[in-house]
Design a protein around this motif. Structure first.
Motif, PDB file in Angstrom:
ATOM      1  N   ARG A   1       0.828  -1.208   0.000  1.00 53.05           N
ATOM      2  CA  ARG A   1       0.000   0.000   0.000  1.00 53.05           C
ATOM      3  C   ARG A   1       0.864   1.260   0.000  1.00 53.05           C
ATOM      4  N   GLN A   2       1.970   1.207   0.697  1.00 54.42           N
ATOM      5  CA  GLN A   2       2.852   2.369   0.757  1.00 54.42           C
ATOM      6  C   GLN A   2       3.476   2.671  -0.595  1.00 54.42           C
ATOM      7  N   ILE A   3       3.922   1.637  -1.322  1.00 58.41           N
ATOM      8  CA  ILE A   3       4.535   1.891  -2.630  1.00 58.41           C
ATOM      9  C   ILE A   3       3.485   2.366  -3.630  1.00 58.41           C
ATOM     10  N   VAL A   4       2.255   1.850  -3.514  1.00 58.37           N
ATOM     11  CA  VAL A   4       1.164   2.320  -4.381  1.00 58.37           C
ATOM     12  C   VAL A   4       0.876   3.792  -4.101  1.00 58.37           C
ATOM     13  N   GLU A   5       0.802   4.152  -2.832  1.00 58.85           N
ATOM     14  CA  GLU A   5       0.530   5.547  -2.472  1.00 58.85           C
ATOM     15  C   GLU A   5       1.659   6.468  -2.927  1.00 58.85           C
ATOM     16  N   LEU A   6       2.904   6.011  -2.769  1.00 62.85           N
ATOM     17  CA  LEU A   6       4.048   6.807  -3.211  1.00 62.85           C
ATOM     18  C   LEU A   6       3.981   7.057  -4.709  1.00 62.85           C
ATOM     19  N   CYS A   7       3.709   6.001  -5.479  1.00 66.19           N
ATOM     20  CA  CYS A   7       3.678   6.126  -6.932  1.00 66.19           C
ATOM     21  C   CYS A   7       2.501   6.986  -7.387  1.00 66.19           C
ATOM     22  N   HIS A   8       1.362   6.840  -6.731  1.00 70.20           N
ATOM     23  CA  HIS A   8       0.209   7.655  -7.126  1.00 70.20           C
ATOM     24  C   HIS A   8       0.468   9.130  -6.835  1.00 70.20           C
ATOM     25  N   GLU A   9       1.039   9.411  -5.660  1.00 69.14           N
ATOM     26  CA  GLU A   9       1.333  10.801  -5.310  1.00 69.14           C
ATOM     27  C   GLU A   9       2.346  11.407  -6.288  1.00 69.14           C
ATOM     28  N   PHE A  10       3.377  10.640  -6.637  1.00 72.24           N
ATOM     29  CA  PHE A  10       4.373  11.137  -7.585  1.00 72.24           C
ATOM     30  C   PHE A  10       3.730  11.359  -8.955  1.00 72.24           C
ATOM     31  N   ALA A  11       2.855  10.434  -9.351  1.00 72.64           N
ATOM     32  CA  ALA A  11       2.186  10.567 -10.642  1.00 72.64           C
ATOM     33  C   ALA A  11       1.305  11.809 -10.686  1.00 72.64           C
ATOM     34  N   ALA A  12       0.586  12.059  -9.594  1.00 71.50           N
ATOM     35  CA  ALA A  12      -0.325  13.201  -9.551  1.00 71.50           C
ATOM     36  C   ALA A  12       0.414  14.533  -9.498  1.00 71.50           C
ATOM     37  N   LYS A  13       1.500  14.594  -8.719  1.00 71.29           N
ATOM     38  CA  LYS A  13       2.186  15.863  -8.497  1.00 71.29           C
ATOM     39  C   LYS A  13       3.283  16.165  -9.520  1.00 71.29           C
ATOM     40  N   GLU A  14       3.958  15.111  -9.998  1.00 69.89           N
ATOM     41  CA  GLU A  14       5.112  15.331 -10.861  1.00 69.89           C
ATOM     42  C   GLU A  14       4.894  14.895 -12.312  1.00 69.89           C
ATOM     43  N   ILE A  15       4.190  13.777 -12.501  1.00 65.10           N
ATOM     44  CA  ILE A  15       4.084  13.223 -13.858  1.00 65.10           C
ATOM     45  C   ILE A  15       2.934  13.834 -14.652  1.00 65.10           C
ATOM     46  N   ARG A  16       1.712  13.776 -14.107  1.00 69.98           N
ATOM     47  CA  ARG A  16       0.538  14.267 -14.859  1.00 69.98           C
ATOM     48  C   ARG A  16       0.697  15.718 -15.321  1.00 69.98           C
ATOM     49  N   PRO A  17       1.204  16.630 -14.482  1.00 65.67           N
ATOM     50  CA  PRO A  17       1.335  18.019 -14.929  1.00 65.67           C
ATOM     51  C   PRO A  17       2.334  18.209 -16.075  1.00 65.67           C
ATOM     52  N   ARG A  18       3.237  17.243 -16.289  1.00 68.80           N
ATOM     53  CA  ARG A  18       4.261  17.393 -17.324  1.00 68.80           C
ATOM     54  C   ARG A  18       3.954  16.614 -18.603  1.00 68.80           C
ATOM     55  N   GLY A  19       2.871  15.830 -18.586  1.00 70.21           N
ATOM     56  CA  GLY A  19       2.595  14.935 -19.699  1.00 70.21           C
ATOM     57  C   GLY A  19       2.496  15.619 -21.046  1.00 70.21           C
ATOM     58  N   ARG A  20       1.679  16.664 -21.126  1.00 72.68           N
ATOM     59  CA  ARG A  20       1.487  17.350 -22.410  1.00 72.68           C
ATOM     60  C   ARG A  20       2.767  18.034 -22.859  1.00 72.68           C
ATOM     61  N   GLU A  21       3.453  18.679 -21.950  1.00 70.58           N
ATOM     62  CA  GLU A  21       4.704  19.373 -22.293  1.00 70.58           C
ATOM     63  C   GLU A  21       5.726  18.402 -22.886  1.00 70.58           C
TER      64      GLU A  21
ATOM     65  N   ALA B   1       2.503  -0.745  -8.902  1.00 70.30           N
ATOM     66  CA  ALA B   1       3.221   0.525  -9.028  1.00 70.30           C
ATOM     67  C   ALA B   1       3.153   1.060 -10.459  1.00 70.30           C
ATOM     68  N   GLN B   2       3.321   0.171 -11.429  1.00 69.40           N
ATOM     69  CA  GLN B   2       3.332   0.599 -12.832  1.00 69.40           C
ATOM     70  C   GLN B   2       1.989   1.209 -13.234  1.00 69.40           C
ATOM     71  N   GLU B   3       0.907   0.631 -12.766  1.00 66.31           N
ATOM     72  CA  GLU B   3      -0.406   1.189 -13.102  1.00 66.31           C
ATOM     73  C   GLU B   3      -0.537   2.617 -12.598  1.00 66.31           C
ATOM     74  N   GLU B   4      -0.103   2.855 -11.363  1.00 67.99           N
ATOM     75  CA  GLU B   4      -0.218   4.205 -10.802  1.00 67.99           C
ATOM     76  C   GLU B   4       0.625   5.213 -11.574  1.00 67.99           C
ATOM     77  N   LEU B   5       1.853   4.837 -11.895  1.00 67.72           N
ATOM     78  CA  LEU B   5       2.747   5.756 -12.600  1.00 67.72           C
ATOM     79  C   LEU B   5       2.225   6.070 -13.996  1.00 67.72           C
ATOM     80  N   CYS B   6       1.702   5.066 -14.685  1.00 65.48           N
ATOM     81  CA  CYS B   6       1.204   5.278 -16.045  1.00 65.48           C
ATOM     82  C   CYS B   6      -0.188   5.894 -16.050  1.00 65.48           C
ATOM     83  N   TRP B   7      -0.861   5.875 -14.912  1.00 69.42           N
ATOM     84  CA  TRP B   7      -2.071   6.683 -14.754  1.00 69.42           C
ATOM     85  C   TRP B   7      -1.698   8.161 -14.893  1.00 69.42           C
ATOM     86  N   GLY B   8      -0.514   8.521 -14.414  1.00 68.11           N
ATOM     87  CA  GLY B   8      -0.050   9.899 -14.562  1.00 68.11           C
ATOM     88  C   GLY B   8       0.249  10.244 -16.006  1.00 68.11           C
ATOM     89  N   ASP B   9       1.001   9.390 -16.674  1.00 68.26           N
ATOM     90  CA  ASP B   9       1.340   9.543 -18.087  1.00 68.26           C
ATOM     91  C   ASP B   9       2.035   8.257 -18.531  1.00 68.26           C
TER      92      ASP B   9
END
Length: 380
Positions: A11-31, A75-83
């Protein structure tokens, strides 16, 4: 997220990856998508700082210790949810690690996996595909000629992710071109080797965060101690890697599918047409129902395949089923999201059109959908 209970650590690694995806990955996807051929190295570095680039490497070599395929899928699902492209980029060292773990000696594992852990970890690459050899890995023509103290590698690879940016490579080459799989060996190679060169970045439809190049080998010397396993064992290591990577790529596709479904659902709830939210129109509601059903069904198959691999059971056919189902589900869901948004879905003002382009790659890499059906039929 899963039909199986998760441990506190999972659960901790899932939460870490989702938080990183939401804060760091998703905002940079289009750029990153519009930059086209620029690897976002600063995002890779940030992911390394928080332990995302090495969570799949055993603890004894300095990694996070989540070596089971099931946790890697979560973990991969969460990260690729971001981009999808960025998510696959920050986990790409896992694909390099798999053949090293499968074939390497204890010393090779320490020497080549240890440096991939912690902040400042370098990128790596897996060099398999060639201009004339894609899904049929046994037909590669890159040659490894035995010489005093090692081998001279000559040939060409194509569509190699992270080529030119990677510090370490696993290269697959044949010690006898007259043979097929029995002559494939795997070699460890470091960037800067004499005779190693790269082509220009290849322009792609999607997943542009991962820059691909051709790689050229002009009698590149590789010491014998940098061969992974015995001569001819490379194909086994590659197939073992494929079983794992196909399931993980299935999870990557599901992350993008989930992102597109959530985006379309939110749009349908807030967009009105003929005076009511469009989710109240039966055609839209039924489409969303199909999207949700296919995602949940594909996830069950992917997680079943992952847990089967973790149990040490042969799962080549099941891994192919998981990749086929998940990647074709992602294509259906992302296209359905575009349809739900109508003309806006086709616009770059919204991310669903990018996700639709991104997931097409998952139906091609590590074996096309046609090849997956062939693998499944041969393992019935």
């Amino acid at each position: 997220m899963s039909a199986w209970p998760l441990s506190t650590e999972q659960r901790q690694i899932v939460e870490l990856c989702h938080e990183f995806a939401a804060k760091e990955i998703r905002p940079r996807g289009r750029e990153v998508d519009e930059a086209d051929v620029v690897t976002p190295v600063e995002l890779f570095a940030k992911a390394a700082e928080v332990g995302i680039t090495d969570f799949m490497i055993p603890q004894e070599y300095g990694g996070g210790g989540f070596t089971d395929v099931f946790t890697q899928c979560l973990a991969q699902e969460e990260l690729c949810w971001g981009d999808p492209g960025i998510g696959n980029l920050v986990c790409s060292n896992g694909f390099f690690a798999d053949p090293v773990l499968a074939l390497g000696t204890a010393e090779q594992k320490r020497a080549w996996l240890g440096p991939l852990t912690g902040a400042g970890a370098p990128m790596t690459a897996l060099a398999t595909t060639e201009p004339g050899a894609g899904s049929d890995a046994a037909s590669i023509s890159t040659a490894a000629e035995r010489v005093d103290g090692g081998y001279r590698i000559s040939g060409q690879k194509a569509w190699i992710s992270n080529a030119g940016a990677a510090k370490y490579y696993v290269v697959f080459a044949k010690t006898d071109r007259s043979k097929r799989s029995s002559a494939v060996s795997a070699f460890l190679l470091e960037d800067g080797a004499e005779g190693l060169s790269f082509g220009e970045p290849m322009r792609k439809m999607g997943q542009r965060a991962i820059v691909c190049r051709e790689v050229f080998f002009d009698r590149v010397f590789v010491p014998e101690h940098q061969r992974l396993g015995a001569e001819g064992q490379g194909f086994y290591g590659l197939m073992n890697t494929f079983d794992i990577s196909r399931v993980i790529l299935g999870s990557a596709a599901l992350g993008a599918a989930r992102a597109a479904y959530e985006y379309a659902l939110d749009y349908a709830r807030t967009r009105t047409q003929f005076g009511v939210p469009i989710i109240e129109h039966q055609a839209v509601a039924f489409r969303l129902a199909d999207m949700a059903t296919r995602i949940e069904s594909a996830r069950l198959l992917v997680h079943h395949a992952a847990r089967t691999l973790d149990a040490g059971t042969g799962a080549t056919g099941l891994a192919a089923m998981a990749k086929l189902t998940a990647t074709e589900t992602a294509s259906f869901v992302t296209w359905s999201a575009v349809q739900t948004l109508g003309g806006w879905g086709y616009s770059r003002e919204y991310p669903v059109e990018q996700w639709m382009r991104d997931v097409r790659l998952e139906e091609i890499e590590e074996g096309t959908s046609d090849i997956m059906r062939l693998v499944i039929s041969r393992n019935l």
